[in-house]
Scaffold this motif. Structure first.
Motif, PDB file in Angstrom:
ATOM      1  N   ASP A 160      41.013  31.407  42.129  1.00 14.35           N
ATOM      2  CA  ASP A 160      40.048  31.573  41.042  1.00 14.35           C
ATOM      3  C   ASP A 160      39.187  32.810  41.256  1.00 14.35           C
ATOM      4  N   THR A 211      38.186  37.843  35.693  1.00 18.18           N
ATOM      5  CA  THR A 211      37.915  37.062  34.489  1.00 18.18           C
ATOM      6  C   THR A 211      37.445  37.959  33.354  1.00 18.18           C
ATOM      7  N   ARG A 227      40.277  27.666  44.858  1.00 22.04           N
ATOM      8  CA  ARG A 227      39.028  28.414  44.663  1.00 22.04           C
ATOM      9  C   ARG A 227      39.241  29.882  45.007  1.00 22.04           C
ATOM     10  N   ARG A 231      42.329  35.530  32.302  1.00 22.46           N
ATOM     11  CA  ARG A 231      42.462  36.007  33.676  1.00 22.46           C
ATOM     12  C   ARG A 231      43.472  37.150  33.752  1.00 22.46           C
TER      13      ARG A 231
END
Length: 540
Positions: free
Chosen positions: A241, A246, A238, A330
């Motif tokens: 991420d 993004t 996470r 990404r």
């Protein structure tokens, strides 16, 4: 001759005869310089180093954003020595081990002298000098990636069957340790796996026990971390991420790979420049023998399989990272390129596979010496000179020890108890945990879910201090809800530890006293001796 006056001819001759001796001298100098400079110049630990010591002592199998190995190493070394500055040794030492492993791989493929040239070119890479002082997960990967590459190659090429089995096992163990350092090692694992599947000669290994021995060794070493990762519901992923930006527009799917690639190329330019000094332009290729005076060259010709292997290692992990990020939209973080390029100069040397002209060796030697002088001088300029010219806050200027003394003393005065827990903004809380006389436990970001070593019942029993920098003001009320009962709030304004006109650091803190304990104010005589009473703005 000018080159002779400056001693470059005998220096190159010595390197030709004794490449290993030169390598050891360079690595010792590298470790000494890049350890002593930050230890002497930096008044406060870098952000990553403070995090190493603040969280490593909790000895978790997995942490909220990374695997634990770098933090374990730093915390263990600190416990052995008792001096926080010892962590400055770890980054340069990691780079030196990686450089030795690359040289040993190169010695097997192209010979000791060309391998030495390839390793010396790494002195131009930012990841091996300027940023290596900030030992953390990126730096910890370096030796394990290089050692994996070394033993994987030996496993594929060594003739003795018994030694091959050992090489396969070591390759698996070092690959697992790469994952214990940072999960970005998936790029290396994928590259090696694809090489075993695609290369016509490497595929033959599947008919031997080797790859299966490597897999078993990998599983055995990685198993505790894999188990903890599952138990944490893959919490570090996470964090990854959240770190990778993004794409929100279609054109970013094109721009992000280019931005990432150009960023890596920028880091590589000094190293590529050093390698370019070794070779003439393609239209001026020479066939002169590789000799200087009467010195016999310490060189062997690389085979086609070896060149393919080096090419895969030099480019494969970068392509894997790029191709995984591309469809996900990404932007890979620039520092994810940290371990990707260790083998690139060696791959270039193997693929060019041509003799070196003496004058080019002299120029290369002069350039490497220049780099080894310029990079440390640049570091000194950034740390010592820049604050006199402009105000740019740095972690190394942060008044960590003074802050820790202030809040630790105030907590003791107000509660009569030693400070056991600290929460708040990341860097401020970590500094209190590292420099405080009681070395309190950190509640990461004030969130117990990110800190499984924390027992909230014990926090209620012992109390907690919450400290935050200006950027954390918006989170203060949320922390007050997580840790209700704050009865004292204080403000401190501390000068940064730097010359020149630099703005002070402004922080706030709140004391949540132990449950059921009355708020008290002890006389100054009761202050623990370890706490030096610096000036502070009175609590409000």
């Amino acid at each position: 001759m000018t080159s002779r006056r400056f001693g470059l001819v005998p220096l190159v001759d010595f390197a030709r005869r004794e490449p290993f001796d030169v390598l050891i001298i360079v690595l010792v100098v590298h470790v000494f310089v890049w350890t002593m400079m930050p230890a002497l110049l930096n008044a406060n630990l870098q952000l990553d180093l403070a995090e190493d010591l603040a969280l490593g002592k909790e000895w978790q199998l997995v942490y909220w954003k990374h695997p634990p190995l770098p933090w374990w190493i730093a915390a263990g070394l600190y416990q052995l020595t008792g001096d926080v500055r010892i962590v400055y040794l770890l980054g340069p030492l990691s780079a030196a081990v990686a450089m030795w492993a690359v040289w040993r791989l190169g010695k097997d493929i192209v010979g000791g002298f060309p391998a030495l040239l390839a390793v010396l070119a790494l002195e131009g890479l930012h990841f091996f000098n300027f940023s290596v002082v900030k030992f953390a997960h990126d730096q910890c990967q370096l030796p394990f990636w290089a050692l994996t590459a070394l033993f994987f190659h030996r496993a594929l090429t060594r003739e003795q069957a018994r030694l091959r089995v050992l090489d396969w096992a070591l390759a698996g163990a070092f690959l697992a340790l790469s994952f214990w350092s940072k999960y970005a090692a998936f790029a290396l694992a994928a590259t090696l796996g694809l090489f075993l599947l695609v290369d016509r000669d490497a595929r033959k290994a599947w008919r031997t026990p080797g790859p299966y021995v490597m897999a078993i060794a990998f599983v055995l070493v990685i198993a505790p971390n894999a188990w903890a990762l599952v138990q944490s519901d893959f919490l570090p992923f996470r964090y990854v991420d959240a770190r990778a930006k993004t794409a929100v527009h279609w054109w970013q799917y094109v721009w992000f790979p280019l931005q990432w690639s150009f960023g890596q190329l920028f880091f590589l330019l000094p190293t590529l420049g050093l390698v370019a000094l070794l070779y003439p332009a393609p239209w001026r290729i020479t066939t002169a023998p590789l000799t200087i005076g009467e010195v016999e060259p310490n060189v062997i010709r690389s085979g086609a399989f070896d060149r393919r292997y080096l090419a895969w290692l030099a480019i494969g992990p970068f392509l894997v990272t790029t191709l995984v990020a591309l469809p996900l939209g990404r932007l890979p973080v620039a520092m994810w390129g940290y371990p990707l390029w260790s083998v690139l100069p060696l791959a270039i040397v193997a693929w060019r596979d041509q003799p070196f002209e003496p004058v080019r060796l002299w120029r290369f030697a002069a350039a490497v010496i220049a780099v080894m002088v310029i990079m440390p001088l640049a570091y000194v300029a950034v740390e010592e000179v820049e604050p006199m010219l402009r105000d740019r806050p740095k972690a190394t200027q942060f008044p960590g020890r003074r802050l820790a003394d202030i809040v630790s003393r105030d907590f003791f005065e107000k509660t009569g108890r030693p400070l056991t827990y600290v929460a708040g903004t990341e860097f401020a809380a970590n500094n209190v945990a590292v420099y405080g006389p009681t070395r309190p436990h950190v509640i990461v970001h004030g969130d117990p879910r990110l800190s499984p070593w924390i027992d909230m019942d014990d926090v209620t029993k012992r109390g907690v201090l919450i400290v935050w920098e200006e950027q954390g003001a918006a989170l203060a009320e949320e922390w007050m809800k997580t840790f209700p009962g704050a009865t004292v709030r204080g403000r401190v304004m501390l000068p940064r530890q730097a010359g020149g006109k630099v703005a002070p650091v402004r922080l706030q803190y709140a004391i949540v006293p132990p449950a059921g304990a009355p708020l008290i104010i002890l006389p100054p005589v009761a202050v623990p001796p370890a706490a030096v009473p610096p000036a502070a703005v009175p609590p409000s």
